[in-house]
Write a protein that holds these residues in place. Sequence first.
Motif, PDB file in Angstrom:
ATOM      1  N   GLU A 185      17.204  72.250 -33.203  1.00 28.40           N
ATOM      2  CA  GLU A 185      16.256  71.810 -32.179  1.00 28.40           C
ATOM      3  C   GLU A 185      16.130  72.833 -31.050  1.00 28.40           C
ATOM      4  O   GLU A 185      15.049  73.218 -30.639  1.00 28.40           O
ATOM      5  CB  GLU A 185      16.760  70.488 -31.618  1.00 28.40           C
ATOM      6  CG  GLU A 185      15.684  69.555 -31.125  1.00 28.40           C
ATOM      7  CD  GLU A 185      16.306  68.201 -30.836  1.00 28.40           C
ATOM      8  OE1 GLU A 185      16.324  67.821 -29.655  1.00 28.40           O
ATOM      9  OE2 GLU A 185      16.825  67.571 -31.791  1.00 28.40           O
ATOM     10  N   ARG A 186      17.308  73.300 -30.584  1.00 26.36           N
ATOM     11  CA  ARG A 186      17.317  74.267 -29.476  1.00 26.36           C
ATOM     12  C   ARG A 186      17.035  75.687 -29.966  1.00 26.36           C
ATOM     13  O   ARG A 186      16.777  76.582 -29.168  1.00 26.36           O
ATOM     14  CB  ARG A 186      18.703  74.272 -28.800  1.00 26.36           C
ATOM     15  CG  ARG A 186      19.059  73.029 -28.018  1.00 26.36           C
ATOM     16  CD  ARG A 186      20.131  73.338 -26.943  1.00 26.36           C
ATOM     17  NE  ARG A 186      21.309  74.034 -27.459  1.00 26.36           N
ATOM     18  CZ  ARG A 186      21.805  75.150 -26.940  1.00 26.36           C
ATOM     19  NH1 ARG A 186      21.242  75.737 -25.907  1.00 26.36           N
ATOM     20  NH2 ARG A 186      22.883  75.700 -27.472  1.00 26.36           N
ATOM     21  N   LYS A 187      17.175  75.901 -31.259  1.00 28.89           N
ATOM     22  CA  LYS A 187      17.110  77.256 -31.837  1.00 28.89           C
ATOM     23  C   LYS A 187      18.164  78.173 -31.219  1.00 28.89           C
ATOM     24  O   LYS A 187      17.926  79.351 -30.971  1.00 28.89           O
ATOM     25  CB  LYS A 187      15.710  77.878 -31.655  1.00 28.89           C
ATOM     26  CG  LYS A 187      14.581  77.085 -32.291  1.00 28.89           C
ATOM     27  CD  LYS A 187      14.536  77.287 -33.795  1.00 28.89           C
ATOM     28  CE  LYS A 187      13.411  76.475 -34.437  1.00 28.89           C
ATOM     29  NZ  LYS A 187      13.733  76.095 -35.827  1.00 28.89           N
ATOM     30  N   HIS A 188      19.300  77.576 -30.937  1.00 28.89           N
ATOM     31  CA  HIS A 188      20.436  78.332 -30.400  1.00 28.89           C
ATOM     32  C   HIS A 188      21.710  77.759 -31.000  1.00 28.89           C
ATOM     33  O   HIS A 188      21.695  76.645 -31.516  1.00 28.89           O
ATOM     34  CB  HIS A 188      20.528  78.188 -28.877  1.00 28.89           C
ATOM     35  CG  HIS A 188      19.491  78.967 -28.131  1.00 28.89           C
ATOM     36  ND1 HIS A 188      19.434  80.338 -28.160  1.00 28.89           N
ATOM     37  CD2 HIS A 188      18.474  78.554 -27.323  1.00 28.89           C
ATOM     38  CE1 HIS A 188      18.426  80.754 -27.404  1.00 28.89           C
ATOM     39  NE2 HIS A 188      17.816  79.689 -26.893  1.00 28.89           N
ATOM     40  N   TYR A 189      22.802  78.513 -30.880  1.00 24.40           N
ATOM     41  CA  TYR A 189      24.093  77.970 -31.267  1.00 24.40           C
ATOM     42  C   TYR A 189      24.644  77.092 -30.139  1.00 24.40           C
ATOM     43  O   TYR A 189      24.593  77.482 -28.970  1.00 24.40           O
ATOM     44  CB  TYR A 189      25.098  79.095 -31.559  1.00 24.40           C
ATOM     45  CG  TYR A 189      24.983  79.662 -32.962  1.00 24.40           C
ATOM     46  CD1 TYR A 189      25.743  79.132 -33.997  1.00 24.40           C
ATOM     47  CD2 TYR A 189      24.099  80.711 -33.241  1.00 24.40           C
ATOM     48  CE1 TYR A 189      25.632  79.640 -35.285  1.00 24.40           C
ATOM     49  CE2 TYR A 189      23.984  81.222 -34.521  1.00 24.40           C
ATOM     50  CZ  TYR A 189      24.760  80.688 -35.546  1.00 24.40           C
ATOM     51  OH  TYR A 189      24.658  81.182 -36.807  1.00 24.40           O
ATOM     52  N   ASP A 190      25.157  75.929 -30.488  1.00 25.98           N
ATOM     53  CA  ASP A 190      25.952  75.149 -29.532  1.00 25.98           C
ATOM     54  C   ASP A 190      27.367  75.714 -29.550  1.00 25.98           C
ATOM     55  O   ASP A 190      27.800  76.263 -30.564  1.00 25.98           O
ATOM     56  CB  ASP A 190      26.006  73.677 -29.960  1.00 25.98           C
ATOM     57  CG  ASP A 190      24.649  72.990 -29.787  1.00 25.98           C
ATOM     58  OD1 ASP A 190      23.837  73.478 -28.971  1.00 25.98           O
ATOM     59  OD2 ASP A 190      24.411  71.991 -30.499  1.00 25.98           O
TER      60      ASP A 190
END
Lengths: 245, 309
Positions: B253-258
């Motif tokens: 969703e964020r297109k990032h790593y959590d």
Amino acid sequence: MTQSYTNYILHLADNALILGQRNAEWCGHGPVLEQDIAITNISLDLIGQARSLYQYAAELKGNGATEDSLAFLRTEREFKNCLLAEQPNGDWAQTILRQFFVSTFQFYLYQSLLTHSDSTLAAIAEKSLKEVRYHLRWGSEWVIRLGDGTEESARRMNKAVSELWCYTGEFFVPADYETAAGSDPAGLKDAFYSKVREVFTQASLAVPENVFMHTGGKNGMHTEHLGFILSDLQYMQRAYPGCEW
Amino acid sequence: MPVVDPDQLFQDKIDNEIKIEPKDQMPDAYRKTNIRQISQHAHSEIVGMLPEGNWISRAPSLKRKAILLAKVQDEGGHGLYLYSAAETLGMSREEMINDLHSGKAKYSSIFNYPTLSWADIGAIGWLVDGAAIMNQVMLTRTSYGPYARAMVRICKEESFHQRQGFDALLVLSRGTKEQRDMCQDAINRWWWPALMMFGPRDTESTNSDQSMKWKIKRKSNDELRQNFIDMIAEQIKTLGMHLPDPDLKWNEERKHYDFGEINWDEFWQVVKGNGPCNKQRLDARRKAWEEGEWVREAAIEYAKKRLTS
């Protein structure tokens, strides 16, 4: 090529590596940033020269020898560097003077090797000479600056002279492998001391007389310092044999 | 004549992307912030020579020794450009160095961690220089001209530093079990401190707002940190190693790593001087400076003699 000739190349390589290793101890600890960078640069040049020479020696030796096996897997008694190269850094005066002596010698030596019948060695000498010319200029300038600087710097320079002069004679006593390689270090003696006298005069430093000269390094008889240098230098290759890095 | 507000004029220049140069009018706080930041950056380069310098004498091959020496020497060079850039704002190199030695000026906390194995040299190149580059690429566009120009030169060399670090780790990752363990151990120890290099969370960063407004910095701490994590989380796949964070996970969703929670208590302890090597690093710098005093004096004295003779 003979074992003796390989030993000659190793002798030249060991001089460069051991002094390069010593100079590198200054990296990050120099008296001023510009000179920290300069001494590290000289160290890099010397290690570069050592690498060219070890690579050539490895080729002559065959049997799977490499620049790294020659640098990291020989013992104290197999190293053939002059005693001067392994002397401790001491203070900046001692490091400068050691560099000045070695560079002066290397300058005349590499010049004489430009016409050597072995074209590989002549090519290494030619490339190294460009660097050594700068090392010699830098070393001479610092000997003069410290000799003719403050009272304290002059006192420290004189102390360095008294510590290191006794290791300059070894350059000119040929080992068998030098003679066999057609090298005549004794023939460089006058040029060496005449350059040293010229710089010492400008630096207001006295040239010592009648000093006993220590020898042995060229034939593997070293001072106690070399073992500690090698234990650092060779630690990884000894602890993790046969790895790639 | 209308009254011109100099601060507004200054802000207009910034907004129009006009670089600020040494002789330009600038608010006092802008000058101070830049001196603080540039000198801190210079100190980081110099102190940063120590942990890596720790392995020069023991580098495992002649090639690695030469690469490491060249890299540490580059850092000395970066220190020089940065001190020069800071000097254009009216503080001498000697004053800055004194502030470092007295503890008044800071340097990057990352250098207060020890280098315990050869793999740490690779990890520093890959992670520490990698994190530094995120910040430095941004700083090539910083508003103060001399700083921006110094960063352009520095960035070129830093990307070589990061590559050599990754390359050193790649060799280890394909080596013996001992080498692979050494590699993973170094990544485990350097990962979290590398994330701390971006500074406190945006919500707790005291200098951030004004610095963004003056375009001294152009991305927030959290933004840069996220970019770094996204980059490294991909690169580590090539090494076949893992990052020591069980919460690290791609978020579609964020297109990032959590990622997991940073240990901020450790962060502040190291900033306050309680890191594993704070004392050793400062002691080493002070010792070099004190023992070099007679050399610097001799050089000045000799130069004076030459002028008068």
